[in-house]
Scaffold this motif. Structure first.
Motif, PDB file in Angstrom:
ATOM      1  N   GLY A 373       5.095  19.701  82.954  1.00 51.76           N
ATOM      2  CA  GLY A 373       6.028  20.777  82.633  1.00 51.76           C
ATOM      3  C   GLY A 373       6.952  21.120  83.777  1.00 51.76           C
ATOM      4  O   GLY A 373       6.758  20.697  84.925  1.00 51.76           O
ATOM      5  N   ALA A 374       7.967  21.919  83.447  1.00 50.80           N
ATOM      6  CA  ALA A 374       8.956  22.335  84.446  1.00 50.80           C
ATOM      7  C   ALA A 374       8.352  23.358  85.395  1.00 50.80           C
ATOM      8  O   ALA A 374       7.602  24.247  84.979  1.00 50.80           O
ATOM      9  N   LEU A 375       8.684  23.245  86.677  1.00 55.03           N
ATOM     10  CA  LEU A 375       8.119  24.132  87.691  1.00 55.03           C
ATOM     11  C   LEU A 375       8.907  25.428  87.796  1.00 55.03           C
ATOM     12  O   LEU A 375      10.118  25.425  88.011  1.00 55.03           O
ATOM     13  N   SER A 376       8.186  26.545  87.659  1.00 59.05           N
ATOM     14  CA  SER A 376       8.776  27.859  87.929  1.00 59.05           C
ATOM     15  C   SER A 376       8.755  28.101  89.434  1.00 59.05           C
ATOM     16  O   SER A 376       8.210  27.298  90.204  1.00 59.05           O
ATOM     17  N   GLU A 377       9.304  29.222  89.856  1.00 60.42           N
ATOM     18  CA  GLU A 377       9.314  29.556  91.282  1.00 60.42           C
ATOM     19  C   GLU A 377       7.897  29.655  91.833  1.00 60.42           C
ATOM     20  O   GLU A 377       7.603  29.168  92.936  1.00 60.42           O
ATOM     21  N   ALA A 378       6.999  30.292  91.055  1.00 58.94           N
ATOM     22  CA  ALA A 378       5.610  30.437  91.502  1.00 58.94           C
ATOM     23  C   ALA A 378       4.913  29.084  91.557  1.00 58.94           C
ATOM     24  O   ALA A 378       4.110  28.812  92.464  1.00 58.94           O
ATOM     25  N   ALA A 379       5.209  28.218  90.594  1.00 58.37           N
ATOM     26  CA  ALA A 379       4.607  26.879  90.590  1.00 58.37           C
ATOM     27  C   ALA A 379       5.094  26.068  91.786  1.00 58.37           C
ATOM     28  O   ALA A 379       4.320  25.318  92.397  1.00 58.37           O
ATOM     29  N   VAL A 380       6.384  26.218  92.127  1.00 53.11           N
ATOM     30  CA  VAL A 380       6.936  25.517  93.286  1.00 53.11           C
ATOM     31  C   VAL A 380       6.216  25.949  94.559  1.00 53.11           C
ATOM     32  O   VAL A 380       5.856  25.126  95.411  1.00 53.11           O
ATOM     33  N   ALA A 381       5.977  27.254  94.689  1.00 51.08           N
ATOM     34  CA  ALA A 381       5.300  27.774  95.880  1.00 51.08           C
ATOM     35  C   ALA A 381       3.899  27.178  96.013  1.00 51.08           C
ATOM     36  O   ALA A 381       3.475  26.768  97.108  1.00 51.08           O
ATOM     37  N   ASN A 382       3.166  27.113  94.892  1.00 52.40           N
ATOM     38  CA  ASN A 382       1.816  26.554  94.955  1.00 52.40           C
ATOM     39  C   ASN A 382       1.838  25.043  95.145  1.00 52.40           C
ATOM     40  O   ASN A 382       0.947  24.470  95.780  1.00 52.40           O
ATOM     41  N   ALA A 383       2.856  24.376  94.597  1.00 52.94           N
ATOM     42  CA  ALA A 383       2.992  22.940  94.836  1.00 52.94           C
ATOM     43  C   ALA A 383       3.215  22.669  96.321  1.00 52.94           C
ATOM     44  O   ALA A 383       2.620  21.743  96.897  1.00 52.94           O
ATOM     45  N   LYS A 384       4.060  23.485  96.959  1.00 51.88           N
ATOM     46  CA  LYS A 384       4.291  23.335  98.402  1.00 51.88           C
ATOM     47  C   LYS A 384       3.014  23.577  99.195  1.00 51.88           C
ATOM     48  O   LYS A 384       2.717  22.861 100.161  1.00 51.88           O
ATOM     49  N   ALA A 385       2.256  24.605  98.787  1.00 51.15           N
ATOM     50  CA  ALA A 385       1.005  24.904  99.476  1.00 51.15           C
ATOM     51  C   ALA A 385       0.037  23.729  99.379  1.00 51.15           C
ATOM     52  O   ALA A 385      -0.643  23.371 100.349  1.00 51.15           O
ATOM     53  N   ALA A 386      -0.035  23.101  98.198  1.00 51.36           N
ATOM     54  CA  ALA A 386      -0.909  21.946  98.029  1.00 51.36           C
ATOM     55  C   ALA A 386      -0.442  20.773  98.889  1.00 51.36           C
ATOM     56  O   ALA A 386      -1.250  20.108  99.548  1.00 51.36           O
ATOM     57  N   LEU A 387       0.859  20.532  98.896  1.00 47.16           N
ATOM     58  CA  LEU A 387       1.399  19.435  99.694  1.00 47.16           C
ATOM     59  C   LEU A 387       1.117  19.618 101.177  1.00 47.16           C
ATOM     60  O   LEU A 387       0.898  18.651 101.916  1.00 47.16           O
ATOM     61  N   ASP A 388       1.091  20.867 101.623  1.00 44.43           N
ATOM     62  CA  ASP A 388       0.869  21.154 103.040  1.00 44.43           C
ATOM     63  C   ASP A 388      -0.567  20.875 103.477  1.00 44.43           C
ATOM     64  O   ASP A 388      -0.841  20.721 104.665  1.00 44.43           O
ATOM     65  N   VAL A 389      -1.530  20.807 102.527  1.00 43.72           N
ATOM     66  CA  VAL A 389      -2.956  20.704 102.912  1.00 43.72           C
ATOM     67  C   VAL A 389      -3.311  19.407 103.657  1.00 43.72           C
ATOM     68  O   VAL A 389      -4.001  19.498 104.692  1.00 43.72           O
ATOM     69  N   PRO A 390      -3.084  18.178 103.210  1.00 42.74           N
ATOM     70  CA  PRO A 390      -2.224  17.787 102.105  1.00 42.74           C
ATOM     71  C   PRO A 390      -3.005  17.359 100.849  1.00 42.74           C
ATOM     72  O   PRO A 390      -4.008  16.659 100.925  1.00 42.74           O
ATOM     73  N   VAL A 391      -2.482  17.772  99.700  1.00 48.53           N
ATOM     74  CA  VAL A 391      -2.897  17.271  98.398  1.00 48.53           C
ATOM     75  C   VAL A 391      -1.645  16.727  97.728  1.00 48.53           C
ATOM     76  O   VAL A 391      -0.606  17.395  97.726  1.00 48.53           O
ATOM     77  N   GLY A 392      -1.720  15.542  97.172  1.00 52.21           N
ATOM     78  CA  GLY A 392      -0.565  14.981  96.487  1.00 52.21           C
ATOM     79  C   GLY A 392      -0.227  15.767  95.233  1.00 52.21           C
ATOM     80  O   GLY A 392      -1.122  16.279  94.556  1.00 52.21           O
ATOM     81  N   VAL A 393       1.050  15.881  94.916  1.00 52.67           N
ATOM     82  CA  VAL A 393       1.511  16.570  93.708  1.00 52.67           C
ATOM     83  C   VAL A 393       2.440  15.624  92.960  1.00 52.67           C
ATOM     84  O   VAL A 393       3.418  15.121  93.520  1.00 52.67           O
ATOM     85  N   LEU A 394       2.128  15.378  91.688  1.00 50.79           N
ATOM     86  CA  LEU A 394       2.932  14.507  90.842  1.00 50.79           C
ATOM     87  C   LEU A 394       3.586  15.337  89.749  1.00 50.79           C
ATOM     88  O   LEU A 394       2.905  16.100  89.057  1.00 50.79           O
ATOM     89  N   CYS A 395       4.891  15.202  89.600  1.00 49.71           N
ATOM     90  CA  CYS A 395       5.631  15.939  88.579  1.00 49.71           C
ATOM     91  C   CYS A 395       6.597  14.993  87.861  1.00 49.71           C
ATOM     92  O   CYS A 395       7.099  14.024  88.458  1.00 49.71           O
ATOM     93  N   SER A 396       6.890  15.308  86.608  1.00 51.62           N
ATOM     94  CA  SER A 396       7.900  14.550  85.875  1.00 51.62           C
ATOM     95  C   SER A 396       9.274  14.844  86.459  1.00 51.62           C
ATOM     96  O   SER A 396       9.473  15.879  87.112  1.00 51.62           O
ATOM     97  N   PRO A 397      10.250  13.965  86.263  1.00 53.02           N
ATOM     98  CA  PRO A 397      11.594  14.222  86.784  1.00 53.02           C
ATOM     99  C   PRO A 397      12.116  15.567  86.290  1.00 53.02           C
ATOM    100  O   PRO A 397      11.904  15.948  85.134  1.00 53.02           O
ATOM    101  N   GLY A 398      12.769  16.318  87.164  1.00 48.34           N
ATOM    102  CA  GLY A 398      13.284  17.622  86.769  1.00 48.34           C
ATOM    103  C   GLY A 398      13.882  18.366  87.943  1.00 48.34           C
ATOM    104  O   GLY A 398      14.041  17.822  89.047  1.00 48.34           O
ATOM    105  N   GLU A 399      14.205  19.639  87.699  1.00 51.09           N
ATOM    106  CA  GLU A 399      14.816  20.487  88.731  1.00 51.09           C
ATOM    107  C   GLU A 399      13.727  21.109  89.612  1.00 51.09           C
ATOM    108  O   GLU A 399      12.560  21.184  89.244  1.00 51.09           O
TER     109      GLU A 399
END
Length: 662
Positions: A373-399
């Motif tokens: 699904g499309a990432l909201s602002e809150a989802a983006v923040a948590n995706a960044k937090a996961a990436l920083d750990v690091p945990v990989g984050v996979l998303c479909s093409p989008g904004e």
């Protein structure tokens, strides 16, 4: 067959009223844990197992007292209307086997100790053809009377080889190997055939599912060469209890059943025997559901059929934190991702939130998450937090995709070259793509890794084998890691246990052959914590990624000299935080020393209230009072430098493997 589930043709062996062979349903078995001399308790347990759906029940017969009890157990069962066949489990005592053959329906012998009861491993320093011939003649002298008795009484036999209790001579000739297991079985099989006795089955058990799978396949190949068609009894010995035991058993037994091998099965759990019925039935149903299912014939390049199994050499990406021993992925919606606070995200991904606010990976942290699904602002923040750990984050093409996210494309949608980016791309295949389509998608995307997500659960072992053949033939794909992504929707009548069994068989049938570099296990009936735990357990059972202490725990029987379930739990509670350490917990001496072959430390009952401790094969402490034996085991682990104190989540200074958020 490589491409579909076709059962190996075997003769019919009669075990009482139960027929075992390829023309009959897979028979289920278990083993009592009562004292066989306690007739009432044993009868009650056999009846309970039969009522749960078990076809055949084995009982411990360690001496003449137990052999005599078999007569009364069988009589009582028949009086109560139970025709459930009984199997006498024999170790070391040929005379006892001869006596109980009058009353039971089948006798199981262990070639490792039936004629050669020695459990030392260093008394032979040379072995020539003459010595080997004499040893085989000695076996025949001891074994032939039982063969003739069973033939006379029209009873059945199991030649039950255990990886952990091979004879000293076999170990000297072949080492601790599947080859030695097959040789041991063949010696006993040849004696049966010499006396024109054919009502027997083979088993080749090990506590290591990979060794067990290779041993049964090797046996099958050897029987094919000789034109033999005897049935096989499948089992992973000392599998343990709970989800661990079910997963380990399903990996080994399931892989073989999907290959069409096996006619009767036992799931050995450190639990009361009636609880083995459910997993046995689930495995049988999984095999029946796959019967005849598969794909078109293809050339299999892996060497699996010849016993030459090796993992692919993959190039793992630097900007996606996959684990080279096997990655664990999870999936969630963008809405779910957005709804977590820091603690909730840590709980969901198996991360550690320290008292000082830092987030760290642990031994069982998720490596990458697929977000739908499309990432909201809150989802983006948590995706960044996961990436920083690091945990990989996979998303479909989008904004709004954060830097470092891996963009996930359906392979069929990639029609032109994709631009380079941090985190790169991952491709999802369904397994039906042509070799040309695989090559084209890989060339255009240059993905960090691939995911195989079949459209259907039918025949996925064979679909995956076929897909791996395409991958190995494609230059652009040969070194790209591939994750297996299997989805298990809710199904009528399916409980969590049956889903765990089926999924473990599906994933495990590929992992044991070196096919797959990670797992994404979706199951609607299971919660996220159980899915994560089971994924790590499955990788460990497949001898890929070791994330916790490995316990080799026997299922208990009438020989057991202490409360095995309680003791095993105490040892697990005390030592379960030691990844890479293998501990065997054995109720008695029968398999104890031998099973140390696959363990670093052993805890073995040696007498009433007495425990012996082992380091590998060697007994290093004898006759320890049971009340202090668990702590003595801990001290032994410390002496050998394998101990670490349990992690304290509240300790700011505690260091855990993995990077932290700055």
């Amino acid at each position: 067959a490589s491409e579909r589930c076709v059962r190996r043709k075997t003769r019919t062996v009669h075990i009482g009223d139960v027929k075992v062979g390829s023309e009959h349903p897979i028979a289920t078995q278990t083993m009592t844990t009562t004292l066989t001399s306690d007739v009432e308790a044993t009868v009650a347990q056999v009846k309970k197992c039969a009522d749960m759906g078990i076809d055949v029940v084995r009982i411990t017969v360690q001496g003449m007292r137990e052999a005599k009890a078999c007569e009364f157990i069988k009589k009582r069962l028949l009086e109560d209307g139970y025709t459930t066949p009984l199997v006498a489990d024999i170790h070391f005592t040929p005379k006892v086997a001869l006596h109980c053959a009058n009353f039971v329906d089948k006798v199981r012998v262990n070639p490792g100790n039936f004629a050669d009861g020695r459990k030392s491993f260093d008394t032979i320093d040379k072995l020539g053809e003459e010595e080997i011939a004499q040893a085989v003649a000695d076996i025949e002298e001891t074994f032939a009377p039982l063969v003739l008795k069973l033939k006379e009484k029209n009873k059945a036999l199991r030649i039950g080889v255990n990886h952990g209790s091979l004879s000293e001579r076999i170990l000297f000739q072949y080492g601790d190997s599947p080859e030695g297991m097959v040789a041991s079985a063949m010696e006993f099989g040849e004696i049966c055939r010499k006396y024109d006795f054919h009502n027997f089955v083979f088993s080749m058990k090990s506590s290591n599912p990979k060794v067990m799978v290779e041993a049964y396949r090797s046996l099958s190949r050897e029987m094919y060469k000789r034109g033999w068609d005897y049935p096989m009894h499948l089992g992973v010995t000392e599998a343990g209890g709970g989800a661990d035991g079910r997963i380990k058993s399903a990996v080994g037994i399931g892989a073989l059943l999907l290959d069409g091998l096996g006619d009767t099965i036992r799931v050995s759990l450190t639990e009361d025997p009636e609880f083995e019925a459910g997993p046995c039935i689930a495995l049988r149903e999984a095999a029946e559901a796959n019967a005849g299912k598969g794909v078109e014939a293809f050339e299999e390049p892996s060497g699996r059929r010849d016993g030459q199994v090796a993992r692919r050499k993959c190039e793992f990406p630097l900007d996606v934190p996959l684990n080279t021993d096997g990655s664990v992925l999870t999936s969630m919606t963008a809405e779910e991702l957005a709804g977590y606070d820091t603690q909730g995200l840590c709980n969901r991904l198996g991360l550690r939130l320290r008292k000082d606010g830092d987030v760290q990976k642990d031994w069982k942290s998720i490596d990458a998450v697929v977000v739908d699904g499309a990432l909201s602002e809150a989802a983006v923040a948590n995706a960044k937090a996961a990436l920083d750990v690091p945990v990989g984050v996979l998303c479909s093409p989008g904004e709004n995709l954060p830097d470092g996210v891996t963009v996930l494309h359906e392979a069929s949608s990639v029609g032109e070259a994709l631009p380079e980016r941090l985190g790169g791309y991952a491709l999802v295949f369904d397994g039906t793509e042509s070799a040309e389509a695989v090559e084209r998608a890989l060339t255009n995307a240059k993905p960090r890794f691939m995911l195989l997500r079949p459209k259907s659960l039918e025949g996925i072992t064979f679909l995956a084998r076929q897909f791996f053949a395409k991958v190995l033939a494609c230059d652009a794909a040969k070194a790209v890691p591939l994750m297996l992504w299997f989805k298990y929707p809710k199904a009528e009548g399916a409980d969590e246990d049956s889903v765990v069994i089926k999924a473990s068989a599906d994933f495990g049938s590929l992992f044991v052959d070196g096919l797959g570099e990670g797992i994404l296990w979706d199951a609607e009936i299971m919660n996220f914590d159980d899915l994560r735990e089971s994924s790590f357990n499955l990788l460990q059972a497949s001898r890929m990624r070791i994330s916790k202490t490995e316990f080799i725990s026997c299922p208990s029987c009438g020989r057991t000299l202490f409360n095995l379930q309680d003791t095993t739990k105490k040892i697990q509670d005390r030592t379960g935080h030691l990844p890479g350490v293998r501990i065997a917990v054995m109720g008695c001496i029968v398999n104890g020393p031998g099973e140390m072959a696959d363990a670093d430390f052993g805890y073995v009952g040696s007498g009433v209230g007495k425990i012996d401790l082992y380091v590998n094969y060697d007994c290093v402490k004898r006759g320890i009072p049971s009340e202090g034996a668990v702590e003595a085991l801990v001290d032994l682990i410390k002496e050998h430098g394998r101990w670490a104190e349990p992690a304290d989540d509240e300790d700011e200074e505690e260091e855990v493997t993995g990077d932290k958020v700055d």
